[in-house]
Structures are given as C-alpha cells and as structure tokens.
Scaffold this motif. Structure first.
Motif, PDB file in Angstrom:
ATOM      1  N   GLY A  63       0.792  -1.225   0.000  1.00 57.26           N
ATOM      2  CA  GLY A  63       0.000   0.000   0.000  1.00 57.26           C
ATOM      3  C   GLY A  63       0.822   1.272   0.000  1.00 57.26           C
ATOM      4  O   GLY A  63       0.268   2.369  -0.025  1.00 57.26           O
ATOM      5  N   ARG A  65       2.682   2.639  -2.345  1.00 54.17           N
ATOM      6  CA  ARG A  65       2.482   3.447  -3.565  1.00 54.17           C
ATOM      7  C   ARG A  65       1.177   4.236  -3.471  1.00 54.17           C
ATOM      8  O   ARG A  65       1.125   5.414  -3.799  1.00 54.17           O
ATOM      9  CB  ARG A  65       2.469   2.547  -4.800  1.00 54.17           C
ATOM     10  CG  ARG A  65       2.347   3.310  -6.098  1.00 54.17           C
ATOM     11  CD  ARG A  65       2.261   2.378  -7.289  1.00 54.17           C
ATOM     12  NE  ARG A  65       3.496   1.686  -7.555  1.00 54.17           N
ATOM     13  CZ  ARG A  65       4.390   2.068  -8.468  1.00 54.17           C
ATOM     14  NH1 ARG A  65       4.167   3.135  -9.195  1.00 54.17           N
ATOM     15  NH2 ARG A  65       5.495   1.387  -8.649  1.00 54.17           N
ATOM     16  N   GLN A  66       0.101   3.592  -2.997  1.00 55.76           N
ATOM     17  CA  GLN A  66      -1.187   4.274  -2.855  1.00 55.76           C
ATOM     18  C   GLN A  66      -1.101   5.391  -1.814  1.00 55.76           C
ATOM     19  O   GLN A  66      -1.679   6.452  -1.990  1.00 55.76           O
ATOM     20  CB  GLN A  66      -2.287   3.280  -2.477  1.00 55.76           C
ATOM     21  CG  GLN A  66      -3.663   3.917  -2.355  1.00 55.76           C
ATOM     22  CD  GLN A  66      -4.109   4.612  -3.633  1.00 55.76           C
ATOM     23  OE1 GLN A  66      -3.921   4.106  -4.730  1.00 55.76           O
ATOM     24  NE2 GLN A  66      -4.703   5.785  -3.495  1.00 55.76           N
ATOM     25  N   MET A  67      -0.362   5.150  -0.725  1.00 58.14           N
ATOM     26  CA  MET A  67      -0.217   6.168   0.301  1.00 58.14           C
ATOM     27  C   MET A  67       0.469   7.409  -0.269  1.00 58.14           C
ATOM     28  O   MET A  67       0.026   8.533  -0.047  1.00 58.14           O
ATOM     29  CB  MET A  67       0.597   5.640   1.481  1.00 58.14           C
ATOM     30  CG  MET A  67       0.796   6.681   2.572  1.00 58.14           C
ATOM     31  SD  MET A  67       2.070   6.246   3.758  1.00 58.14           S
ATOM     32  CE  MET A  67       3.521   6.207   2.730  1.00 58.14           C
ATOM     33  N   ALA A  69       0.585   8.325  -3.443  1.00 57.93           N
ATOM     34  CA  ALA A  69      -0.343   8.941  -4.400  1.00 57.93           C
ATOM     35  C   ALA A  69      -1.398   9.755  -3.662  1.00 57.93           C
ATOM     36  O   ALA A  69      -1.743  10.866  -4.075  1.00 57.93           O
ATOM     37  CB  ALA A  69      -0.995   7.872  -5.266  1.00 57.93           C
ATOM     38  N   SER A  70      -1.908   9.225  -2.557  1.00 61.04           N
ATOM     39  CA  SER A  70      -2.920   9.943  -1.767  1.00 61.04           C
ATOM     40  C   SER A  70      -2.343  11.219  -1.170  1.00 61.04           C
ATOM     41  O   SER A  70      -2.983  12.263  -1.183  1.00 61.04           O
ATOM     42  CB  SER A  70      -3.458   9.058  -0.645  1.00 61.04           C
ATOM     43  OG  SER A  70      -4.139   7.952  -1.172  1.00 61.04           O
ATOM     44  N   LYS A  73      -2.168  14.137  -3.496  1.00 69.89           N
ATOM     45  CA  LYS A  73      -3.444  14.775  -3.835  1.00 69.89           C
ATOM     46  C   LYS A  73      -3.930  15.735  -2.753  1.00 69.89           C
ATOM     47  O   LYS A  73      -4.728  16.623  -3.029  1.00 69.89           O
ATOM     48  CB  LYS A  73      -4.514  13.705  -4.066  1.00 69.89           C
ATOM     49  CG  LYS A  73      -4.270  12.870  -5.292  1.00 69.89           C
ATOM     50  CD  LYS A  73      -5.330  11.803  -5.419  1.00 69.89           C
ATOM     51  CE  LYS A  73      -5.016  10.866  -6.579  1.00 69.89           C
ATOM     52  NZ  LYS A  73      -5.981   9.768  -6.668  1.00 69.89           N
TER      53      LYS A  73
END
Length: 82
Positions: A63, A65-67, A69-70, A73
């Motif tokens: 997770g 990479r998602q963290m 990316a988040s 944003k």
C-alpha cells in the motif's frame, strides 16, 4: 540510515550490503521513509528519482504506492502559499 531510525531494522545488513534510507517526498512537508539494504558498491547518487521510487516500492509495506499517491493529492495547510 542512522542507528534507531527504524524499529523494524535490527542488526547488521547482509554481507556485502549497507543499510540506506530512501525518502520519498509526496509534497513539501509530507515524506515517507523506507530502509533498504543495498550492495555496498551501489552509487545512490547515480540513481534517478524513478529508480529510487522503484526501489522504495519494492521494499515498502503493501500500500505504500497508494499512500504516496494519496499524499500527493492532499492540500496541506500552510503549503504552497507565497
């Protein structure tokens, strides 16, 4: 990497390796750090941002990479104002 920087890294790195820290900046003030054992001869200064990000994702917890990316944003208060 400095001693005690990471709770999950204990002891010496594998033979022929050295502990390093990869720091990913999602945006000013929002960073994620990850310990990694790299071969002693690797010149990290020769690696570009994409290479370092790829290494980060390989060793970071699921997770990560998602963290990142988040975080990229989100508009942090007090950031980006002149």
């Amino acid at each position: 990497m400095v001693p005690g920087e990471f709770d999950d890294v204990a002891g010496d790195p594998p033979v022929g390796m050295a502990w390093r820290t990869i720091v990913i900046e999602a945006q000013p003030g929002a960073r994620s750090r990850q310990a990694i054992a790299l071969p002693t001869g690797v010149d990290t200064d020769a690696l570009d941002d994409e290479d370092l990000f790829d290494l980060f994702v390989q060793v970071a917890p699921p997770g990560a990479r998602q963290m990142i990316a988040s975080l990229r944003k989100v508009k942090l208060p007090g950031r980006g104002h002149a």
